[in-house]
Design an enzyme around this catalytic site. Structure first.
Site, mmCIF file in Angstrom:
data_model
loop_
_atom_site.group_PDB
_atom_site.id
_atom_site.type_symbol
_atom_site.label_atom_id
_atom_site.label_comp_id
_atom_site.label_asym_id
_atom_site.label_seq_id
_atom_site.Cartn_x
_atom_site.Cartn_y
_atom_site.Cartn_z
ATOM 1 N N CYS A 2 -3.641 11.703 38.165
ATOM 2 C CA CYS A 2 -4.849 11.169 37.534
ATOM 3 C C CYS A 2 -4.449 10.778 36.118
ATOM 4 O O CYS A 2 -3.410 11.163 35.629
ATOM 5 C CB CYS A 2 -5.939 12.239 37.460
ATOM 6 S SG CYS A 2 -6.436 12.838 39.062
ATOM 7 N N ARG A 28 -2.158 5.578 37.643
ATOM 8 C CA ARG A 28 -1.988 6.990 38.043
ATOM 9 C C ARG A 28 -3.045 7.424 39.060
ATOM 10 O O ARG A 28 -3.020 8.518 39.579
ATOM 11 C CB ARG A 28 -2.057 7.900 36.813
ATOM 12 C CG ARG A 28 -1.033 7.599 35.743
ATOM 13 C CD ARG A 28 -1.229 8.473 34.540
ATOM 14 N NE ARG A 28 -1.042 9.859 34.886
ATOM 15 C CZ ARG A 28 0.143 10.466 34.886
ATOM 16 N NH1 ARG A 28 1.227 9.806 34.540
ATOM 17 N NH2 ARG A 28 0.270 11.719 35.222
ATOM 18 N N TRP A 71 -7.446 10.148 41.128
ATOM 19 C CA TRP A 71 -6.928 9.996 42.491
ATOM 20 C C TRP A 71 -7.448 11.238 43.217
ATOM 21 O O TRP A 71 -7.079 12.369 42.878
ATOM 22 C CB TRP A 71 -5.400 9.968 42.488
ATOM 23 C CG TRP A 71 -4.814 9.657 43.823
ATOM 24 C CD1 TRP A 71 -4.684 8.423 44.400
ATOM 25 C CD2 TRP A 71 -4.294 10.595 44.774
ATOM 26 N NE1 TRP A 71 -4.113 8.527 45.630
ATOM 27 C CE2 TRP A 71 -3.863 9.850 45.906
ATOM 28 C CE3 TRP A 71 -4.136 11.969 44.794
ATOM 29 C CZ2 TRP A 71 -3.303 10.440 47.021
ATOM 30 C CZ3 TRP A 71 -3.579 12.566 45.920
ATOM 31 C CH2 TRP A 71 -3.167 11.799 47.010
ATOM 32 N N ASN A 97 -6.097 17.182 35.969
ATOM 33 C CA ASN A 97 -5.090 16.513 36.792
ATOM 34 C C ASN A 97 -4.332 17.625 37.497
ATOM 35 O O ASN A 97 -3.782 18.511 36.852
ATOM 36 C CB ASN A 97 -4.148 15.707 35.876
ATOM 37 C CG ASN A 97 -3.107 14.959 36.687
ATOM 38 O OD1 ASN A 97 -3.141 14.970 37.911
ATOM 39 N ND2 ASN A 97 -2.186 14.330 35.997
ATOM 40 N N GLY A 98 -4.396 17.648 38.815
ATOM 41 C CA GLY A 98 -3.668 18.698 39.537
ATOM 42 C C GLY A 98 -4.520 19.260 40.669
ATOM 43 O O GLY A 98 -5.570 18.723 40.990
ATOM 44 N N GLU A 453 13.829 1.011 52.367
ATOM 45 C CA GLU A 453 13.093 0.603 51.162
ATOM 46 C C GLU A 453 12.252 -0.649 51.453
ATOM 47 O O GLU A 453 11.087 -0.726 51.049
ATOM 48 C CB GLU A 453 14.067 0.362 50.011
ATOM 49 C CG GLU A 453 13.493 -0.360 48.806
ATOM 50 C CD GLU A 453 12.294 0.342 48.168
ATOM 51 O OE1 GLU A 453 12.025 1.512 48.499
ATOM 52 O OE2 GLU A 453 11.611 -0.292 47.348
ATOM 53 N N LYS A 457 8.138 -1.085 51.096
ATOM 54 C CA LYS A 457 7.457 -2.153 50.340
ATOM 55 C C LYS A 457 6.409 -2.842 51.213
ATOM 56 O O LYS A 457 5.278 -3.083 50.796
ATOM 57 C CB LYS A 457 8.480 -3.184 49.839
ATOM 58 C CG LYS A 457 9.379 -2.692 48.729
ATOM 59 C CD LYS A 457 8.709 -2.447 47.410
ATOM 60 C CE LYS A 457 8.280 -1.124 47.014
ATOM 61 N NZ LYS A 457 9.008 0.071 47.030
ATOM 62 N N GLU A 460 3.454 -0.446 51.825
ATOM 63 C CA GLU A 460 2.634 -0.217 50.621
ATOM 64 C C GLU A 460 1.805 -1.444 50.262
ATOM 65 O O GLU A 460 0.680 -1.321 49.784
ATOM 66 C CB GLU A 460 3.568 0.058 49.429
ATOM 67 C CG GLU A 460 4.061 1.450 49.300
ATOM 68 C CD GLU A 460 4.818 1.622 48.002
ATOM 69 O OE1 GLU A 460 4.317 2.350 47.132
ATOM 70 O OE2 GLU A 460 5.903 1.032 47.863
ATOM 71 N N HIS A 476 18.384 4.336 71.195
ATOM 72 C CA HIS A 476 18.026 5.751 71.424
ATOM 73 C C HIS A 476 16.518 5.945 71.449
ATOM 74 O O HIS A 476 16.036 7.058 71.252
ATOM 75 C CB HIS A 476 18.682 6.625 70.347
ATOM 76 C CG HIS A 476 20.174 6.565 70.391
ATOM 77 N ND1 HIS A 476 20.912 7.141 71.392
ATOM 78 C CD2 HIS A 476 21.048 5.916 69.586
ATOM 79 C CE1 HIS A 476 22.197 6.875 71.188
ATOM 80 N NE2 HIS A 476 22.312 6.141 70.101
ATOM 81 N N LYS A 569 0.752 5.701 41.169
ATOM 82 C CA LYS A 569 2.123 5.442 40.721
ATOM 83 C C LYS A 569 2.920 6.723 40.530
ATOM 84 O O LYS A 569 4.107 6.757 40.800
ATOM 85 C CB LYS A 569 2.097 4.666 39.395
ATOM 86 C CG LYS A 569 3.473 4.280 38.879
ATOM 87 C CD LYS A 569 4.155 3.310 39.794
ATOM 88 C CE LYS A 569 5.516 2.890 39.286
ATOM 89 N NZ LYS A 569 6.249 2.081 40.293
HETATM 90 C C1 AGP Z 1 7.618 3.324 45.793
HETATM 91 O O1 AGP Z 1 7.239 1.970 45.893
HETATM 92 C C2 AGP Z 1 6.445 4.247 45.706
HETATM 93 N N1 AGP Z 1 5.628 3.940 44.600
HETATM 94 C C3 AGP Z 1 6.838 5.704 45.779
HETATM 95 O O2 AGP Z 1 7.541 5.918 46.978
HETATM 96 C C4 AGP Z 1 7.718 6.217 44.624
HETATM 97 O O3 AGP Z 1 9.013 5.689 44.726
HETATM 98 C C5 AGP Z 1 7.796 7.748 44.737
HETATM 99 O O4 AGP Z 1 6.489 8.274 44.610
HETATM 100 C C6 AGP Z 1 8.717 8.378 43.695
HETATM 101 O O5 AGP Z 1 8.232 8.086 42.411
HETATM 102 P P1 AGP Z 1 9.197 8.389 41.164
HETATM 103 O O6 AGP Z 1 10.372 7.470 41.284
HETATM 104 O O7 AGP Z 1 8.360 8.114 39.962
HETATM 105 O O8 AGP Z 1 9.617 9.835 41.246
#
Ligand code: AGP
Length: 574
Positions: A2, A28, A71, A97-98, A453, A457, A460, A476, A569
């Site tokens: 958050c 966040r 969040w 936050n938490g 990766e 992308k 997401e 497999h 993020k």
């Molecule tokens: C990647 O596109 C995502 N936003 C997510 O997987 C991110 O890489 C992950 O949460 C790790 O974040 P960080 O690199 O800030 O630790």
């Protein structure tokens, strides 16, 4: 997970500055937001569901204000569950936050003592617990200190005390930074929201900060003793954190990648070279990360094994417990994290430190928690990455290891510029994929992390179920899913061309459409995106094509490129 920002000012200032601060923290968490401010001796709150869409016009001026962008973890996305949360009297407001792990016990206690609890959040309980101690004659600072010590889990709290016009901030795990200036003092989740501050104080775990009309003081949560804190001159906040002429931070951050690589070449990776030197002396080398950073760890691992000729593994931070008992003084941990605040990573660091391991890291966010607890830290310095989907930080993470291993990046930079200039090549492919529910991205060896990766992308940014996997794994099981409606992207590097073309033939034989990302067009490809660089550059070129593909599909589906649903993020809750 958050965003928090607040101020206490010597003279009234526009409360809308809190909204502007929240805008900078929205990455966040963006399920809902709220602001509380002091007006005519009353605490007034506004709360809205959803993203911070338009700047409120009716906010007054005030000397004391606090905001939160949420969040949702405890309790659904409703106005009642948005922060700030209040006690029964309305004199105490707080944001959080938490996750409070002993929430149920605390809720039972308070319900039995007839508190009027109006939300489903764990946060609200803290306001009532503080209220009880203040009613028994305790100062609010002592009340916050004692209540915080009862909370289990990683939490950051900022409490607004109407009576004495104060903010009290306390944390374990989630970040909080104090900003100081002549006119006002601030508290925020990261430096980006502390725009007017001239100096910073980093609040550490187990510390409680009081922002009052007498200034700022920090005490120890466990014994209440005052702690002298270092004041850090506020670095010039990068103008890069603004979108500029781009349509989204995603577009901006993908297009910044050549400049990021140029900066990495100039800085020449002093700290990462120290990390590699340390790795040579250690028995075990373990890279740790989550999501994209974990995939960057996989890329680095393959190169480190070749360079060091020893066991090197990459572990998901959330799965770190499996390895804890193997750690010792001869273990080197290399943490990869863009935000430097990912709680799973911080958790792993705590456990590794307890075993005597040496903690090193590759981090982007300055003043972040991971940077502070590392014995050696290589900063990515790729500028604020605000899009939730990581792009430039991934390319930077790969590049810093390449610099340490003596790999030249200059041709890579030129080739990325060429790809960005020719990005329209992906348009027909994006259109084709945008109509699908599923997508398969196949890679082998060094292209497997890129397949993983790329799939992340696409997931997401387009909400399409994309599966990244080893080409050798198809037969497999996954091959059962392939039919004439399937689209498979095949990542071909020089080192495993034949094997990957074989994978392409396997899916082609089942009717799939094959998109090749490779050095040259092969018969098996229905569509083709060129990689032009040497072997060391193939991964970066392939991932930039995949980033562009994800961005275009996101655009075609009219989705939010910077704030995908359900995500944030920085994952600062477990
Ligand atoms: C990647 O596109 C995502 N936003 C997510 O997987 C991110 O890489 C992950 O949460 C790790 O974040 P960080 O690199 O800030 O630790």
């Amino acid at each position: 997970m958050c965003g928090i920002v607040g101020y206490l000012s010597h003279e009234e200032k526009p409360v809308v500055s809190i909204y502007q601060g929240l805008k900078k923290l929205e990455y966040r968490g963006y399920d809902s937001w709220g602001i509380v401010y002091l007006k005519n001796k009353r605490l007034v709150a506004i709360k809205e569901i959803g993203k911070l869409k338009s700047e409120p016009t009716n906010l007054p001026e005030s000397v004391l204000a606090l905001g939160h962008t949420r969040w949702a973890t405890h309790g659904g996305i409703t106005k009642a569950n948005s922060h700030p949360q209040f006690d029964c009297t309305g004199n105490i407001a707080l944001v959080h936050n938490g996750i409070i792990e002993n929430y149920y016990l605390l809720k039972k206690e308070l319900t039995q003592r007839k508190h009027k609890i109006v939300s489903d959040t764990d946060t609200e309980l803290v306001a009532h617990l503080i209220e009880e101690k203040v009613e028994k004659g305790m100062t609010i600072e002592e009340a916050v200190r004692q209540v915080f010590r009862r909370l289990k889990g990683y939490n950051a709290l900022v409490v607004m005390d109407k009576m004495q016009k104060r903010l009290l901030a306390v944390k374990t795990g989630s970040p909080l930074i104090l900003g100081l200036s002549k006119k006002a003092n601030y508290i925020a989740s990261d430096i980006n929201a502390l725009g007017e501050a001239e100096e910073l104080i980093i609040l550490l775990d187990g510390e409680l900060a009081e922002i009052s009309e007498n200034g700022v003081r920090v005490i120890n949560v466990s014994d209440g003793r005052e702690i002298p804190k270092q004041r850090i001159k506020m670095v010039e906040i990068e103008k890069e954190s603004e979108m500029g002429e781009y349509q989204s931070f995603l577009e901006k951050e993908i297009n910044e990648q050549p400049q990021v690589l140029e900066r990495i070449v100039q800085e020449d990776g002093v700290q990462i070279k120290k990390i590699i030197t340390l790795a040579k002396k250690m028995d075990k080398v373990i890279l740790v990360g989550c999501g994209t950073s974990y995939f960057a760890g996989l890329v680095a691992t393959e190169k480190l094994i070749k360079k060091l000729g020893k066991w090197v593994i990459t572990v998901l931070a959330s799965e770190f417990d499996t390895y804890v008992n193997l750690l010792d003084e001869k273990t080197l941990i290399i943490v990869l994290t863009q935000s430097g605040e990912t709680i799973d990573v911080l958790d792993a660091i705590i456990k590794a430190k307890q075993k005597g391991a040496t903690i090193t890291s590759v981090v982007n966010a300055p003043y972040s928690s991971v940077q502070r607890v590392s014995d050696v830290c290589q900063m990515l310095s790729c500028g604020m990455e605000k899009c939730v989907a990581s792009t430039k930080s991934f390319v930077a993470q790969m590049a810093v290891f390449d610099i340490a291993l003596g790999i030249d990046l200059n041709q890579r930079i030129k080739n990325i510029k060429w790809i960005l200039k020719n990005k329209n090549k992906i348009n027909p492919l994006a259109k084709m994929i945008s109509q699908k529910q599923h997508l398969f991205i196949l890679g082998r060896g060094k292209m497997l992390p890129i397949a993983l990766e790329g799939a992340l992308k696409i997931k997401e940014l387009s909400y399409i179920h994309a599966e990244g996997m080893a080409g050798g794994e198809l037969k497999h099981g996954t091959l059962a899913l392939i039919d004439k409606d399937s689209i498979c992207i095949v990542l071909v590097s020089k080192e495993n061309t034949n094997e990957m073309l074989a994978s392409g033939l396997e899916v082609k034989a089942r009717g799939a459409t094959v998109i090749g990302i490779a050095q040259r067009k092969e018969n098996v490809f229905d569509e083709f995106l060129p990689i032009r660089g040497k072997e060391d550059d193939e991964q970066t070129e392939a991932v930039v094509w995949l980033q562009l593909l994800a961005e275009k599909i996101c655009d075609l589906k009219r989705l939010d490129p910077d704030k995908p649903r359900n995500l944030a993020k920085s994952v600062t809750v477990k």
